[in-house]
Design a protein around this motif. Structure first.
Motif, PDB file in Angstrom:
ATOM      1  N   ARG A 413       0.831  -1.208   0.000  1.00  0.00           N
ATOM      2  CA  ARG A 413       0.000   0.000   0.000  1.00  0.00           C
ATOM      3  C   ARG A 413       0.866   1.259   0.000  1.00  0.00           C
ATOM      4  NH1 ARG A 413      -4.283  -0.315   4.661  1.00  0.00           N
ATOM      5  NH2 ARG A 413      -4.800   1.709   3.706  1.00  0.00           N
ATOM      6  N   ALA A 414       1.989   1.187   0.701  1.00  0.00           N
ATOM      7  CA  ALA A 414       2.906   2.336   0.722  1.00  0.00           C
ATOM      8  C   ALA A 414       3.515   2.583  -0.663  1.00  0.00           C
ATOM      9  CB  ALA A 414       4.006   2.108   1.753  1.00  0.00           C
ATOM     10  N   VAL A 415       3.835   1.520  -1.350  1.00  0.00           N
ATOM     11  CA  VAL A 415       4.371   1.642  -2.703  1.00  0.00           C
ATOM     12  C   VAL A 415       3.340   2.305  -3.615  1.00  0.00           C
ATOM     13  CG1 VAL A 415       5.104   0.353  -4.749  1.00  0.00           C
ATOM     14  CG2 VAL A 415       5.987  -0.274  -2.493  1.00  0.00           C
ATOM     15  N   LYS A 416       2.092   1.932  -3.457  1.00  0.00           N
ATOM     16  CA  LYS A 416       1.027   2.535  -4.251  1.00  0.00           C
ATOM     17  C   LYS A 416       0.933   4.032  -3.987  1.00  0.00           C
ATOM     18  CE  LYS A 416      -3.956   2.276  -5.068  1.00  0.00           C
ATOM     19  NZ  LYS A 416      -5.231   1.634  -4.653  1.00  0.00           N
ATOM     20  N   ILE A 417       1.055   4.409  -2.720  1.00  0.00           N
ATOM     21  CA  ILE A 417       1.006   5.838  -2.372  1.00  0.00           C
ATOM     22  C   ILE A 417       2.209   6.576  -2.974  1.00  0.00           C
ATOM     23  CG2 ILE A 417       1.146   7.482  -0.445  1.00  0.00           C
ATOM     24  CD1 ILE A 417      -0.376   5.391   1.248  1.00  0.00           C
ATOM     25  N   ARG A 418       3.400   5.956  -2.873  1.00  0.00           N
ATOM     26  CA  ARG A 418       4.614   6.589  -3.429  1.00  0.00           C
ATOM     27  C   ARG A 418       4.460   6.847  -4.914  1.00  0.00           C
ATOM     28  NH1 ARG A 418       8.510   5.631  -6.523  1.00  0.00           N
ATOM     29  NH2 ARG A 418       7.879   3.472  -6.910  1.00  0.00           N
ATOM     30  N   LYS A 419       3.892   5.901  -5.623  1.00  0.00           N
ATOM     31  CA  LYS A 419       3.702   6.053  -7.065  1.00  0.00           C
ATOM     32  C   LYS A 419       2.680   7.149  -7.367  1.00  0.00           C
ATOM     33  CE  LYS A 419       4.959   1.317  -8.347  1.00  0.00           C
ATOM     34  NZ  LYS A 419       4.472   0.041  -8.930  1.00  0.00           N
ATOM     35  N   ALA A 420       1.630   7.238  -6.516  1.00  0.00           N
ATOM     36  CA  ALA A 420       0.617   8.280  -6.707  1.00  0.00           C
ATOM     37  C   ALA A 420       1.231   9.661  -6.527  1.00  0.00           C
ATOM     38  CB  ALA A 420      -0.538   8.077  -5.735  1.00  0.00           C
ATOM     39  N   VAL A 421       2.146   9.783  -5.542  1.00  0.00           N
ATOM     40  CA  VAL A 421       2.828  11.062  -5.317  1.00  0.00           C
ATOM     41  C   VAL A 421       3.722  11.398  -6.508  1.00  0.00           C
ATOM     42  CG1 VAL A 421       4.520  12.261  -3.884  1.00  0.00           C
ATOM     43  CG2 VAL A 421       2.730  10.877  -2.803  1.00  0.00           C
ATOM     44  N   GLU A 422       4.450  10.419  -6.964  1.00  0.00           N
ATOM     45  CA  GLU A 422       5.379  10.636  -8.069  1.00  0.00           C
ATOM     46  C   GLU A 422       4.638  11.042  -9.351  1.00  0.00           C
ATOM     47  OE1 GLU A 422       9.283   8.379  -9.946  1.00  0.00           O
ATOM     48  OE2 GLU A 422       7.601   7.172  -9.197  1.00  0.00           O
ATOM     49  N   ALA A 423       3.440  10.486  -9.526  1.00  0.00           N
ATOM     50  CA  ALA A 423       2.684  10.773 -10.754  1.00  0.00           C
ATOM     51  C   ALA A 423       1.872  12.063 -10.663  1.00  0.00           C
ATOM     52  CB  ALA A 423       1.750   9.601 -11.039  1.00  0.00           C
ATOM     53  N   HIS A 424       1.743  12.606  -9.485  1.00  0.00           N
ATOM     54  CA  HIS A 424       0.890  13.788  -9.303  1.00  0.00           C
ATOM     55  C   HIS A 424       1.568  15.045  -9.835  1.00  0.00           C
ATOM     56  CE1 HIS A 424      -2.389  16.067  -7.498  1.00  0.00           C
ATOM     57  NE2 HIS A 424      -1.475  16.927  -7.051  1.00  0.00           N
ATOM     58  N   ASP A 425       0.775  15.901 -10.441  1.00  0.00           N
ATOM     59  CA  ASP A 425       1.280  17.176 -10.973  1.00  0.00           C
ATOM     60  C   ASP A 425       1.092  18.258  -9.910  1.00  0.00           C
ATOM     61  OD1 ASP A 425       2.161  19.252 -12.513  1.00  0.00           O
ATOM     62  OD2 ASP A 425       0.316  19.430 -13.694  1.00  0.00           O
ATOM     63  N   PHE A 426       2.120  18.505  -9.131  1.00  0.00           N
ATOM     64  CA  PHE A 426       2.070  19.522  -8.087  1.00  0.00           C
ATOM     65  C   PHE A 426       2.249  20.896  -8.728  1.00  0.00           C
ATOM     66  CE2 PHE A 426       3.188  15.704  -5.826  1.00  0.00           C
ATOM     67  CZ  PHE A 426       2.541  15.819  -4.606  1.00  0.00           C
ATOM     68  N   ARG A 427       1.314  21.798  -8.384  1.00  0.00           N
ATOM     69  CA  ARG A 427       1.355  23.124  -8.982  1.00  0.00           C
ATOM     70  C   ARG A 427       1.268  24.194  -7.909  1.00  0.00           C
ATOM     71  NH1 ARG A 427      -2.423  23.361 -14.404  1.00  0.00           N
ATOM     72  NH2 ARG A 427      -1.449  21.645 -15.558  1.00  0.00           N
ATOM     73  N   TYR A 428       1.982  25.266  -8.209  1.00  0.00           N
ATOM     74  CA  TYR A 428       1.821  26.477  -7.398  1.00  0.00           C
ATOM     75  C   TYR A 428       1.813  27.645  -8.358  1.00  0.00           C
ATOM     76  CZ  TYR A 428       2.725  30.361  -4.270  1.00  0.00           C
ATOM     77  OH  TYR A 428       2.637  31.573  -3.606  1.00  0.00           O
ATOM     78  N   LYS A 429       0.677  28.267  -8.467  1.00  0.00           N
ATOM     79  CA  LYS A 429       0.460  29.311  -9.474  1.00  0.00           C
ATOM     80  C   LYS A 429       0.753  28.720 -10.859  1.00  0.00           C
ATOM     81  CE  LYS A 429       1.253  33.164  -6.310  1.00  0.00           C
ATOM     82  NZ  LYS A 429       2.053  34.386  -6.003  1.00  0.00           N
ATOM     83  N   GLU A 430       1.738  29.241 -11.558  1.00  0.00           N
ATOM     84  CA  GLU A 430       2.064  28.727 -12.888  1.00  0.00           C
ATOM     85  C   GLU A 430       3.187  27.692 -12.858  1.00  0.00           C
ATOM     86  OE1 GLU A 430       0.209  29.489 -15.431  1.00  0.00           O
ATOM     87  OE2 GLU A 430      -0.963  30.885 -14.190  1.00  0.00           O
ATOM     88  N   LEU A 431       3.670  27.391 -11.652  1.00  0.00           N
ATOM     89  CA  LEU A 431       4.812  26.483 -11.516  1.00  0.00           C
ATOM     90  C   LEU A 431       4.372  25.032 -11.473  1.00  0.00           C
ATOM     91  CD1 LEU A 431       6.862  28.426  -8.799  1.00  0.00           C
ATOM     92  CD2 LEU A 431       7.312  28.332 -11.273  1.00  0.00           C
ATOM     93  N   HIS A 432       5.117  24.134 -12.096  1.00  0.00           N
ATOM     94  CA  HIS A 432       4.945  22.691 -11.987  1.00  0.00           C
ATOM     95  C   HIS A 432       6.148  22.179 -11.193  1.00  0.00           C
ATOM     96  CE1 HIS A 432       1.697  22.360 -15.022  1.00  0.00           C
ATOM     97  NE2 HIS A 432       2.270  23.465 -15.506  1.00  0.00           N
ATOM     98  N   ILE A 433       5.868  21.615 -10.019  1.00  0.00           N
ATOM     99  CA  ILE A 433       6.943  21.219  -9.115  1.00  0.00           C
ATOM    100  C   ILE A 433       6.974  19.705  -9.003  1.00  0.00           C
ATOM    101  CG2 ILE A 433       7.913  21.462  -6.804  1.00  0.00           C
ATOM    102  CD1 ILE A 433       6.321  24.085  -6.576  1.00  0.00           C
ATOM    103  N   LYS A 434       8.100  19.111  -9.237  1.00  0.00           N
ATOM    104  CA  LYS A 434       8.261  17.663  -9.120  1.00  0.00           C
ATOM    105  C   LYS A 434       8.490  17.312  -7.658  1.00  0.00           C
ATOM    106  CE  LYS A 434       8.735  13.495 -10.801  1.00  0.00           C
ATOM    107  NZ  LYS A 434       7.593  12.804 -11.421  1.00  0.00           N
ATOM    108  N   VAL A 435       7.663  16.389  -7.150  1.00  0.00           N
ATOM    109  CA  VAL A 435       7.738  16.000  -5.737  1.00  0.00           C
ATOM    110  C   VAL A 435       7.737  14.480  -5.636  1.00  0.00           C
ATOM    111  CG1 VAL A 435       6.643  16.131  -3.471  1.00  0.00           C
ATOM    112  CG2 VAL A 435       6.528  18.092  -5.017  1.00  0.00           C
TER     113      VAL A 435
END
Length: 477
Positions: A413-435
């Motif tokens: 389940r933790a691996v699934k969460i890690r992959k979800a985080v890695e695939a998520h497009d984190f944004r702040y205003k116009e910025l795309h931040i890799k997390v």
């Protein structure tokens, strides 16, 4: 009465004949006829008086007239009787009639007064009996109302002690059962009810009575929608005495009467108590009024409970992420370890840390960092179950409690969460931040049997994940 009058006149005629015979006898044996006149006057006057006293003025007048006529017949043809005797006889009869008439009028007045008094007495007796009957009915009604109010009074006292939604739901079910059975004198077999309460996920059936669990499980959504459709139209109770002719009755054909009791607080619908019965017109107007009183008290209690839970939630949740705070996590972990020890089960914790979070803050600013933390919290909540506990451990660190979960399942389940985080497009205003995120997994009782040691094991596994290059999950061991 007629027989008495007949006997009177027979006696009168006999006396009149006797007086006439006595007069003839005296005429032959005496030169003076005054004695027979006196006998006639005295005897006949008695009968005239008696006729008036017993039978009224008509019989008195008749007796007086007949007496006068008899005097003329008996004595007028005789030589020895003078004309003066006739006048004396008439005067005596008239003198006898006058007091009789006065006495009879007085008697009639007394009788009329007696009749009026008797009528007044009967009227007062009827009024008295009616007043007693009405007072008894009022006493009985008051007693019934008191019996209905007493369960409500007890219910209000019980409700005042509730501070949790679960508690209030249980109390409401018990209150309704007592009120219906003891207060309303209605058999519980004739009633079913469902308590629908609003929570974060919407309106749900919190508790029920009389409904089949399988029916509620399969038809809960349809039931809630139908109830809200009828109850959300206003703040008053909706009572339908017979819905057998309505369309919605086809789905549940045995239902006849229904009651929708909405609970409003601050102009918001907090919940609905839905009652149904196969019997039409189950409740009286007085009982519906009692239910209104109860509904108002339930609404007030619900408002108090929601406020309490909101304050409690604020005290145990992080203001930025909405996750539980560190203190709550520690209490929850202690309870879960005790539960697992009692039932012999497993329990896992997963410690998480955002990779290079300081660099994100330094590069994009703390507001960007706050946005990353909020997005991370959302991902963690979306990828855990309702029985899991997700908390902000501190800074950019998070921790998850997974009850009844072994090490391999927790790692997957933790691996699934890690992959979800890695695939998520984190944004702040116009910025795309890799997390990315690093995670360490530890389980009870395999890795530790105490709360502190278990957290240390998960923290060491997390440290190893970071040492190994981050963006990975490591099991304690």
């Amino acid at each position: 009465m007629k027989l008495k009058i007949l006997l009177f006149w027979i006696s009168y005629l006999i006396a009149l004949s006797a007086v006439g015979a006595a007069g003839l006898f005296i005429k032959k044996s005496a030169s003076d006829f005054k004695a027979s006149e006196g006998i006639l006057v005295v005897v006949m006057a008695v009968f005239v008086l008696e006729a008036g006293r017993r039978y009224g003025s008509r019989h008195s007048v008749a007796a007086a007239v007949i007496t006068a006529a008899a005097g003329v017949i008996f004595f007028f043809p005789l030589d020895i009787i003078g004309l003066s005797a006739v006048f004396v006889l008439a005067a005596v009869c008239a003198a006898a009639y006058v007091p009789v008439k006065a006495l009879n009028d007085y008697n009639e007045t007394l009788k009329d007064t007696d009749r009026k008094l008797e009528g007044r007495k009967e009227y007062l007796l009827r009024v008295k009996n009616a007043s007693i009957k009405r007072a008894k009915q009022e006493d009985d009604q008051t007693e019934r109302e008191v019996k209905e109010i007493l369960p409500l009074y007890g219910a209000i006292k019980e409700l005042s002690r509730a501070i949790k939604i679960g508690e209030i739901a249980e109390i409401i079910v018990e209150i309704m059962k007592k009120t219906i059975k003891n207060g309303f004198k209605i058999e519980l077999e004739q009633v079913s009810f469902a308590l629908i309460i609003k929570n974060d996920a919407g309106y749900k059936v919190q508790s029920s009575f009389g409904y089949d669990e399988e029916f509620l499980k399969e038809g809960e959504k349809a039931l809630v929608q139908s109830v809200l459709k009828n109850a959300a139209k206003g703040s008053d109770i909706v009572y339908k005495q017979d819905i057998s002719t309505e369309k919605q009755a086809a789905a549940v054909s045995i239902v006849k009467s229904v009651v929708y009791i909405p609970f409003y607080a601050e102009n918001q619908l907090k919940g609905v108590l839905f009652l149904s019965s196969p019997k039409p017109a189950l409740f009286t107007d007085k009982q519906i009024e009692s239910l209104k009183i109860l509904a108002n008290q339930i609404a007030i209690t619900l408002e108090k409970v929601y406020l309490y839970e909101e304050v409690e939630k604020m005290s145990v949740t992080d203001g930025l992420t909405g996750l539980y705070v560190h203190r709550y996590f520690q209490e929850k972990l202690e309870n879960e370890i005790k539960r697992a020890a009692r039932y012999g089960g497993n329990m896992a914790i997963v410690m998480c840390d955002i990779d290079f979070f300081k660099t994100i803050n330094d590069t994009h600013g703390h507001l960007a960092g706050d946005q990353i933390l909020k997005s991370m919290a959302m991902i963690l909540k979306n990828n855990t179950t309702a029985v899991d506990t997700v908390a902000r451990y501190g800074g950019e660190e998070f921790i998850i409690i997974m009850p009844d979960t072994d090490k391999d399942a927790a790692h997957a389940r933790a691996v699934k969460i890690r992959k979800a985080v890695e695939a998520h497009d984190f944004r702040y205003k116009e910025l795309h931040i890799k997390v990315t995120i690093s995670m360490g997994v530890a389980v009870y009782p395999g890795d530790a049997i105490t709360r502190r040691t278990l957290v240390e094991k998960a923290d060491k596994a997390l440290y190893k994940a970071k040492e190994a290059g981050r963006n990975r999950v490591v099991k304690a061991g």
